[in-house]
Design an enzyme around this catalytic site. Structure first.
Site, PDB file in Angstrom:
ATOM      1  N   ASP A 137       1.001  -1.231  -0.086  1.00 58.66           N
ATOM      2  CA  ASP A 137      -0.147   0.205   0.171  1.00 58.66           C
ATOM      3  C   ASP A 137       0.725   1.475  -0.070  1.00 58.66           C
ATOM      4  O   ASP A 137       0.533   2.311  -0.448  1.00 58.66           O
ATOM      5  CB  ASP A 137      -0.835   0.027   1.368  1.00 58.66           C
ATOM      6  CG  ASP A 137      -1.944  -1.036   1.270  1.00 58.66           C
ATOM      7  OD1 ASP A 137      -1.671  -2.068   0.827  1.00 58.66           O
ATOM      8  OD2 ASP A 137      -3.087  -0.790   1.409  1.00 58.66           O
ATOM      9  N   GLU A 142      -7.287   4.196  -1.258  1.00 61.99           N
ATOM     10  CA  GLU A 142      -7.162   4.766  -0.250  1.00 61.99           C
ATOM     11  C   GLU A 142      -6.752   6.260  -0.108  1.00 61.99           C
ATOM     12  O   GLU A 142      -5.848   6.431  -0.838  1.00 61.99           O
ATOM     13  CB  GLU A 142      -6.416   4.069   0.975  1.00 61.99           C
ATOM     14  CG  GLU A 142      -5.083   3.976   0.738  1.00 61.99           C
ATOM     15  CD  GLU A 142      -4.201   3.133   1.864  1.00 61.99           C
ATOM     16  OE1 GLU A 142      -4.662   2.256   2.460  1.00 61.99           O
ATOM     17  OE2 GLU A 142      -3.014   3.354   2.097  1.00 61.99           O
ATOM     18  N   CYS A 170       0.621  -8.624   5.721  1.00 65.72           N
ATOM     19  CA  CYS A 170       0.302  -7.062   5.534  1.00 65.72           C
ATOM     20  C   CYS A 170      -1.174  -6.760   5.124  1.00 65.72           C
ATOM     21  O   CYS A 170      -2.085  -8.002   4.937  1.00 65.72           O
ATOM     22  CB  CYS A 170       1.069  -6.466   4.617  1.00 65.72           C
ATOM     23  SG  CYS A 170       2.813  -6.111   5.446  1.00 65.72           S
ATOM     24  N   ASP A 171      -1.632  -5.800   4.472  1.00 70.70           N
ATOM     25  CA  ASP A 171      -2.894  -5.228   4.354  1.00 70.70           C
ATOM     26  C   ASP A 171      -3.737  -6.028   3.604  1.00 70.70           C
ATOM     27  O   ASP A 171      -5.005  -6.331   4.058  1.00 70.70           O
ATOM     28  CB  ASP A 171      -2.912  -3.683   3.787  1.00 70.70           C
ATOM     29  CG  ASP A 171      -2.129  -2.714   4.600  1.00 70.70           C
ATOM     30  OD1 ASP A 171      -0.764  -3.259   5.096  1.00 70.70           O
ATOM     31  OD2 ASP A 171      -2.150  -1.534   4.788  1.00 70.70           O
ATOM     32  N   LYS A 172      -3.536  -6.359   2.419  1.00 68.27           N
ATOM     33  CA  LYS A 172      -4.522  -6.883   1.605  1.00 68.27           C
ATOM     34  C   LYS A 172      -4.203  -8.598   1.494  1.00 68.27           C
ATOM     35  O   LYS A 172      -5.360  -9.394   1.250  1.00 68.27           O
ATOM     36  CB  LYS A 172      -4.706  -6.573   0.303  1.00 68.27           C
ATOM     37  CG  LYS A 172      -4.796  -4.888   0.074  1.00 68.27           C
ATOM     38  CD  LYS A 172      -5.937  -4.451   0.820  1.00 68.27           C
ATOM     39  CE  LYS A 172      -6.231  -3.063   0.722  1.00 68.27           C
ATOM     40  NZ  LYS A 172      -5.349  -2.681   1.916  1.00 68.27           N
ATOM     41  N   CYS A 190       4.223  -2.540   9.394  1.00 65.10           N
ATOM     42  CA  CYS A 190       4.252  -1.220   9.731  1.00 65.10           C
ATOM     43  C   CYS A 190       3.921  -1.138  11.354  1.00 65.10           C
ATOM     44  O   CYS A 190       2.853  -1.876  11.855  1.00 65.10           O
ATOM     45  CB  CYS A 190       3.332  -0.311   8.939  1.00 65.10           C
ATOM     46  SG  CYS A 190       4.101   0.178   7.323  1.00 65.10           S
ATOM     47  N   SER A 208      -6.481   4.726   4.672  1.00 66.04           N
ATOM     48  CA  SER A 208      -5.173   3.895   5.341  1.00 66.04           C
ATOM     49  C   SER A 208      -5.503   3.698   6.584  1.00 66.04           C
ATOM     50  O   SER A 208      -5.946   4.392   7.349  1.00 66.04           O
ATOM     51  CB  SER A 208      -3.963   4.370   4.977  1.00 66.04           C
ATOM     52  OG  SER A 208      -2.974   3.918   5.787  1.00 66.04           O
TER      53      SER A 208
END
Length: 590
Positions: free
Chosen positions: A78, A463, A119-121, A190, A490
Site C-alpha cells: 500500500d 485509500e 500485511c494489508d490485503k 508497519c 489507510s
C-alpha cells in the site's frame, strides 16, 4: 481418514512422475500433503522475511508426519502504491490473492494449508481463502509479525504528515529525508495499528491464527518458534478433522469486532471482515462495529490514534491481554473454537498460566515513555477497563441523506472538536486535486471536502492516505475541515475523515449530487451525515429532498474508468464499500 491427495493419486497418474523431479519419493507422496503459501518477496518489509518463516513451517509439517510444499504469491505494498493510480489496484489484489490460494489448493488437492502473510490485503485474502475452503481442509493463518520503532519514536506513519508539511513549506526537505531513512529499522508490518497490524489481530481474534501469534516481533526467535508450531498444528487439525467451518462462527466474528473496537483498529477491517464472513456463509452486518463498539472500552494506546507501536502492543500482551481484560464482560464468546483445537477461554487460561505476559512486560521495560520520563509499563500501552481511553469504542457508522447505506468514521483518531461539524462542501472528483488544494492551503477553514468517484466501481476504492495525512499534518486544518469520500482510508489515517460512503458516486449515490457551497452536517452523536443546506443556508428537509431529486434527474452516469484487465473485472463486479467490496457475480450484484 481419507485424504484428498490419496483420492487424487488414484486418478492422476502423472502426480508421482512430475513431483519426483524435485526429489519427492513415493513415501513422501503417501503422507498428508500440506501446502505452505506465503507472500514472500521483495515488495515491502512485511514480505522480505517470510521465507524464514516458511522454512520453519516446512520443518514443523515434517516433524508432525506430513509432506510440505512451498508456494508463493507476492503481494503489493500500500505504501509504494501511494500518490499514483497504482493505489486503485490494491484492494482488488485481495480478491486475486484469495483466488490464487484457492486455485493452488483445489487444483493440487492438498490436505491442509499454512498461509503466511503480514500485511494489508494479503492477510484478509488468506482469511477469505480459508473461508472459501471451510468444508475442504484445515487452514492455519500465520501472521508475519511487527517491525520495531525507528529512532525518536519515528514510525512509517510519520512519513505522510511530514511529506504534507514539506509540500506546504512548513518542514525542511532534509527533515523528511531523515524520517524516511530512520522510520523503519527492520522487517515486519508497519509499527502502528494500521490495516496490516489490525488484520494480524483479526486473524488471532477470529481463531484462525494461534494464540499470541499476531504482531510477534518479526526479527525475533519467537516468530520462528510460532512458524514451527504452525506446521505442527495444521497436522493436528487434520488428524482431528477440524476445518475453518468449525472456527468461523458468529461468536468468532463477534470476538473480532470486540477486540477491534478495544484496540482502535483500521477502518479497512470493515471491508475485510464482511468479505471473510460472506465467503464463510456467515450473516454479518457491519453495524455490529457500532452497536458493540458503544459498549466496549477503548483500551489500546497505539499509534496513529495513540502513542506506542504495534510491537509494544505485543509486549503488553497483545490479543490475549485484550481478551483477559474483556473476559468478564458480555462482549466475548469464550466458547468459540480456535485453530489450536481449543476454545478462546481455554487458550486464555493457558496463556495466563504461561510466562508470556511476564516476558512481554520485561521487554516493555527496555523502552521509555514518549516523553522519556520513565520506563514504559503495560498500562501505558493497554489500559485497564476501569481507566479506558474512552468507554465507547473507536468506530461509528454514519448514515443520512448523503449515505443511506452508511459510511465509516474512526473517531478515536480524530480530535473531539470535530465530532460535531457543519460546513460548506468543497467538491473534487479526483483525490489528486483535493490533495493539491489542501497542501497549498486553498481550502477555507470550516469546509467539508468531498472526494468522490473513488468507490469500488468508480476507481477500485483507493485509500486517500496522503490527503488525510495532509489535513492532520497542517495545524490550521486538523480541527477545522472534514474529509468525506466513497473511497477508503489507510490504517495510518487520522483526523476528521469519513469513508466508504454508500451508495458510491459512480452508482449514482447522493454523494454524486453534492455541489460546492452545499451545507453538510457530520454528527457523531447522532451518527449522521447529511446535506442540510444550499449555498451555505440551512433548508428544511423537504426542500433538500426536492432539490436532490432535481439534481438526480440531471445526473449522468460516468463512463467506466476501467473496462479491461484486473480492474475492469473488479470494478464491474465489486459490491459496495459497506458490504465489503468483494467480487460477486453480476446476477448476485443486481
Amino acid at each position: 481418514m481419507k485424504l484428498r491427495s490419496e483420492e487424487m493419486r488414484q486418478v492422476c497418474y502423472h502426480h508421482p512422475a512430475l513431483l519426483g523431479v524435485d526429489g519427492f519419493s513415493k513415501d513422501d507422496l503417501e503422507k498428508p500433503l500440506i501446502v505452505v503459501i506465503s507472500n514472500a518477496g521483495q515488495s515491502h518489509p512485511g514480505s522480505f522475511h517470510l521465507d524464514w518463516l516458511v522454512e520453519q513451517a516446512l520443518i514443523g509439517v515434517r516433524e508432525a508426519g506430513g509432506t510440505p510444499f512451498k508456494y508463493t504469491i507476492t503481494d503489493v505494498c500500500d505504501g509504494i502504491s501511494q500518490g499514483h493510480d497504482g493505489m486503485n489496484y490494491v484492494l482488488a489484489s485481495r480478491e486475486y490473492i484469495a483466488s490464487m490460494i484457492e486455485i493452488y489448493i483445489q487444483s493440487h488437492r492438498f490436505d491442509g494449508a499454512v498461509l503466511i502473510s503480514s500485511c494489508d490485503k494479503s492477510l484478509p485474502a488468506a482469511m477469505i481463502a480459508a473461508a472459501r475452503l471451510k468444508d475442504e481442509i484445515p487452514v492455519l493463518i500465520l501472521p508475519g509479525g511487527s517491525s520495531d520503532i525507528g529512532t525518536c519514536y519515528l514510525m512509517s506513519g510519520s512519513i505522510g504528515p511530514a511529506s504534507a508539511q514539506v509540500a506546504s513549506g512548513i518542514l525542511p526537505r532534509e527533515e523528511l529525508a531523515f524520517i524516511q531513512r530512520h522510520a523503519i529499522p527492520c522487517v515486519g508490518a508497519c509499527q502502528f495499528m494500521g490495516t496490516a497490524s489490525t488484520m494480524q489481530v483479526m486473524a488471532e481474534s477470529l481463531g484462525l491464527a494461534s494464540p499470541t501469534s499476531a504482531l510477534t516481533p518479526a526479527n525475533s526467535h519467537y516468530i520462528l518458534q510460532s512458524a514451527r508450531k504452525a506446521g505442527n498444528l495444521v497436522m493436528k487439525l487434520l488428524n482431528e478433522g477440524l476445518k475453518s467451518r468449525d472456527i468461523l462462527s458468529q461468536g468468532a466474528f463477534r470476538n473480532a469486532v470486540a477486540v477491534h473496537q478495544a484496540t482502535g483498529g483500521s477502518t479497512n477491517a470493515l471491508l475485510h471482515l464482511p468479505a471473510i464472513a460472506q465467503a464463510a456463509g456467515i450473516n454479518f452486518d457491519v453495524s455490529l462495529f457500532d452497536s458493540l463498539g458503544q459498549k466496549v472500552p477503548y483500551l489500546a494506546n497505539i499509534h496513529t490514534a495513540g502513542e506506542y507501536s504495534s510491537r509494544q502492543f505485543w509486549y503488553a500482551g497483545g490479543v490475549p491481554r485484550i481478551l483477559s481484560l474483556l473476559k468478564d464482560s458480555t462482549h466475548l464468546d469464550l466458547e468459540a473454537l480456535t485453530a489450536s483445537g481449543k476454545t478462546v477461554g481455554r487458550n486464555l487460561e493457558e496463556v495466563l498460566s504461561s510466562e508470556f505476559f511476564k516476558l512481554g512486560e520485561g521487554y516493555l521495560s527496555n523502552y521509555t515513555t514518549i516523553d522519556g520520563s520513565r520506563r514504559l509499563t503495560r498500562e501505558d500501552v493497554v489500559r485497564n477497563p476501569d481507566d479506558p481511553r474512552n468507554n465507547y469504542g473507536s468506530i461509528a457508522i454514519l448514515k443520512g441523506n448523503l449515505a443511506p447505506r452508511g459510511s465509516v468514521f474512526k473517531y478515536s483518531a480524530c480530535d473531539p472538536a470535530m465530532y460535531e461539524h457543519m460546513g460548506k462542501a468543497v467538491v473534487y472528483d479526483r483525490e489528486e486535486d483535493a490533495y493539491q488544494a489542501i497542501v497549498h492551503q486553498e481550502v477555507e477553514e470550516g469546509s467539508v471536502v468531498f472526494v468522490r468517484y473513488e468507490g469500488p466501481r468508480g476507481s477500485g476504492m483507493p485509500e486517500l492516505y496522503y490527503t488525510a495525512a495532509a489535513i492532520v499534518g497542517l495545524e490550521k486544518y486538523r480541527k477545522s475541515i472534514a474529509l468525506v469520500t466513497d473511497g477508503r482510508f489507510s490504517g495510518a489515517s487520522a483526523g476528521p475523515v469519513i469513508g466508504h460512503v454508500s451508495p458510491e458516486a459512480f452508482s449514482g449515490g447522493p454523494i454524486a449530487l453534492v455541489e460546492n457551497g452545499d451545507l453538510v452536517e457530520v454528527s457523531l452523536k447522532r451518527r449522521a451525515l447529511n446535506l442540510v443546506g444550499i449555498n451555505g443556508q440551512l433548508k428544511p428537509p423537504e426542500e433538500i429532498a426536492t432539490i436532490v431529486e432535481k439534481r438526480k434527474a440531471r445526473w449522468q452516469p460516468r463512463v467506466p474508468k476501467y473496462t479491461t484487465g484486473a480492474l475492469g473485472i473488479y470494478c464491474q463486479l465489486a459490491t459496495s464499500g459497506m458490504e465489503g467490496a468483494y467480487i460477486q457475480s453480476q446476477e448476485q450484484n443486481t
